[in-house]
Design an enzyme around this catalytic site. Structure first.
Site, PDB file in Angstrom:
ATOM      1  N   ASP A   1      43.017  54.407-110.762  1.00 11.68           N
ATOM      2  CA  ASP A   1      43.988  55.063-109.769  1.00 11.68           C
ATOM      3  C   ASP A   1      44.841  54.308-109.485  1.00 11.68           C
ATOM      4  O   ASP A   1      46.004  54.715-109.062  1.00 11.68           O
ATOM      5  CB  ASP A   1      43.289  55.739-108.487  1.00 11.68           C
ATOM      6  CG  ASP A   1      42.579  55.227-107.479  1.00 11.68           C
ATOM      7  OD1 ASP A   1      42.205  54.106-107.763  1.00 11.68           O
ATOM      8  OD2 ASP A   1      41.809  55.551-106.832  1.00 11.68           O
TER       9      ASP A   1
ATOM     10  N   HIS B   1      33.911  55.474-101.262  1.00 14.53           N
ATOM     11  CA  HIS B   1      34.294  55.646 -99.390  1.00 14.53           C
ATOM     12  C   HIS B   1      32.368  56.699 -99.331  1.00 14.53           C
ATOM     13  O   HIS B   1      33.076  56.721 -97.748  1.00 14.53           O
ATOM     14  CB  HIS B   1      34.614  56.756 -99.766  1.00 14.53           C
ATOM     15  CG  HIS B   1      36.665  56.315 -99.938  1.00 14.53           C
ATOM     16  ND1 HIS B   1      37.372  55.212 -99.536  1.00 14.53           N
ATOM     17  CD2 HIS B   1      37.168  56.840-101.255  1.00 14.53           C
ATOM     18  CE1 HIS B   1      38.196  55.214-100.119  1.00 14.53           C
ATOM     19  NE2 HIS B   1      38.400  56.556-101.211  1.00 14.53           N
TER      20      HIS B   1
ATOM     21  N   ASP C   1      40.028  49.064-107.106  1.00 13.93           N
ATOM     22  CA  ASP C   1      40.805  50.746-106.828  1.00 13.93           C
ATOM     23  C   ASP C   1      41.938  51.326-106.161  1.00 13.93           C
ATOM     24  O   ASP C   1      42.138  49.572-105.085  1.00 13.93           O
ATOM     25  CB  ASP C   1      39.026  51.975-105.890  1.00 13.93           C
ATOM     26  CG  ASP C   1      39.873  53.016-106.526  1.00 13.93           C
ATOM     27  OD1 ASP C   1      38.706  53.814-107.608  1.00 13.93           O
ATOM     28  OD2 ASP C   1      40.305  53.672-105.086  1.00 13.93           O
TER      29      ASP C   1
ATOM     30  N   HIS D   1      42.108  52.524-103.797  1.00 14.00           N
ATOM     31  CA  HIS D   1      42.095  52.629-102.066  1.00 14.00           C
ATOM     32  C   HIS D   1      40.743  51.959-101.735  1.00 14.00           C
ATOM     33  O   HIS D   1      39.952  51.664-102.373  1.00 14.00           O
ATOM     34  CB  HIS D   1      41.267  54.369-102.022  1.00 14.00           C
ATOM     35  CG  HIS D   1      42.112  55.430-102.659  1.00 14.00           C
ATOM     36  ND1 HIS D   1      42.052  55.426-103.804  1.00 14.00           N
ATOM     37  CD2 HIS D   1      43.117  56.146-102.030  1.00 14.00           C
ATOM     38  CE1 HIS D   1      43.052  57.098-104.726  1.00 14.00           C
ATOM     39  NE2 HIS D   1      44.028  56.472-102.777  1.00 14.00           N
TER      40      HIS D   1
HETATM   41 ZN   LIG Z   1      40.646  55.648-105.309  1.00  8.55          ZN
END
Ligand SMILES: [Zn+2]
Length: 365
Positions: free
Chosen positions: A247, A128, A164, A166
């Site tokens: 995650d 990110h 991931d 996200h």
């Molecule tokens: Zn993540």
């Protein structure tokens, strides 16, 4: 090679933060306790230099991180501009050295694999990070720095595969419209940062798979076989980064996906055949047991060693020594201590997942 560092040992984002938990230190200890990490395979990551990270990052921002570490505080202006000390990106004791070490590890991995090879960097995967601000617990973007290093060294095409929970927004945006780069992200639909829609192709360089809650191993296999592998093969990359965020595992507190770590192993097995250079990173992962077991399985897969049905006594001791102050930590099930591979979580491949695979291979204009 396994690139780690003692900077991660004891480093925490603060007691109430999801990254309060140890991760890289546990993976390192667990791999050693399984007998899979002789000293000759371990390299301590060097810190990157300011010039190295400024290949992507804004120099004033990098200096603001150094200042935050020195003073352990942040001005209102720096907080507003750089999101340091805001949005879940706390000021913590290693706020400069730790991301600079992850960046240094990634750059070392890219340099070690210039002529081919495989490197595991469980402390990397900060997908990110933005050029001029912190985002989503990430201060720098080490995957971007690694991919740029390869491109600067003359590689023609590279691919980035991110599993991931996200969206890998920082990496996608860094290479938007760059035909040399293919970025693929599988992530939970509707979860922060809420980008990465199926239609979002970032000028042709990205494919996104926003998957529904409860996403299972069978569904990951479906996407892998019917979309991810064909897309990577068609791109003909000279090198691949796999961001193996943990995650998306069922027991993770920050997502609602339902993968077992067999899915991560299966993705790695499929991806590792597709290019002569590979860097496997960590990423998200906020349950200390599941993240450590998952990434240890990835390292075993890279080594080609079979994962035994039971942990060694030393490995079990590493896992039993972990503490976790969330509800899941009060009564951890025995298999979190005595096994590395989860029981598979197969299930129906739901129509929306099939649709994502079909859409990703369709040409658009
Ligand atoms: Zn993540």
């Amino acid at each position: 090679m396994f690139i780690g560092s003692d900077i991660y040992r004891g480093s925490t984002y603060g007691p109430k933060h999801p990254l309060a938990v140890p991760r890289v230190s546990t993976v390192t200890d667990l791999c050693r306790a399984m007998g899979w990490l002789p000293e000759a395979r371990f390299i301590a990551a060097p810190m990157a230099s300011e010039d190295q990270v400024c290949r992507f990052h804004d120099r004033a921002y990098v200096r603001a991180l150094a200042e935050a570490e020195r003073t352990q505080t942040v001005s209102d202006e720096a907080r507003a501009q750089y999101r340091i000390g805001a949005d879940g990106n706390p000021v913590y004791p290693e706020i400069y050295r730790r991301p600079m070490t992850s960046a240094g590890g990634m750059l070392l991995a890219a340099s070690l694999t210039r002529d081919g090879g495989v490197v595991f960097c469980p402390g990397c995967g900060t997908h990110h990070g933005r050029p001029d601000r912190a985002s989503g617990f990430c201060y720098l973007n080490d995957p971007v720095l690694g991919l740029l290093h390869w491109l600067d060294a003359g590689l023609a095409r590279v691919a980035y595969v991110d599993i991931d929970a996200h969206h890998g927004d920082g990496v996608q945006d860094a290479f938007a419209g760059d035909p040399r780069v293919l970025t693929i992200s599988v992530h939970e639909a509707g979860r922060w940062p809420r980008t990465g829609a199926a239609e979002d192709r970032a000028g042709g360089s990205a494919r996104n798979f926003p998957v529904p809650q409860g996403f299972n191993d069978s569904e990951m296999r479906h996407l892998l076989q019917h979309a991810i592998v064909p897309l990577v093969v068609a791109h003909r990359p000279d090198a691949i980064v796999l961001q193996g965020g943990a995650d998306g595992l069922e027991e993770d507190p920050l997502s609602r996906l339902a993968l077992s770590n067999n899915a991560h192993v299966e993705v790695l097995r499929a991806i590792m055949r597709l290019a002569p250079r590979l860097i496997v990173t960590g990423g998200g992962g906020y349950n200390p047991w599941t993240v450590a077991r998952c990434w240890t399985c990835l390292w075993a897969t890279l080594l080609g060693v079979p994962i035994p049905p039971r942990t060694t006594p030393a490995a079990e001791a590493v896992l039993r020594a972990l503490t976790y102050n969330r509800a899941a930590g009060r009564n951890p099930p025995a298999h979190w201590f005595t096994t590395l591979l989860d029981a598979p979580r197969e299930g129906m491949v739901r129509p929306p997942v099939m649709d994502l695979a079909v859409a990703a291979l369709q040409e658009t204009r």
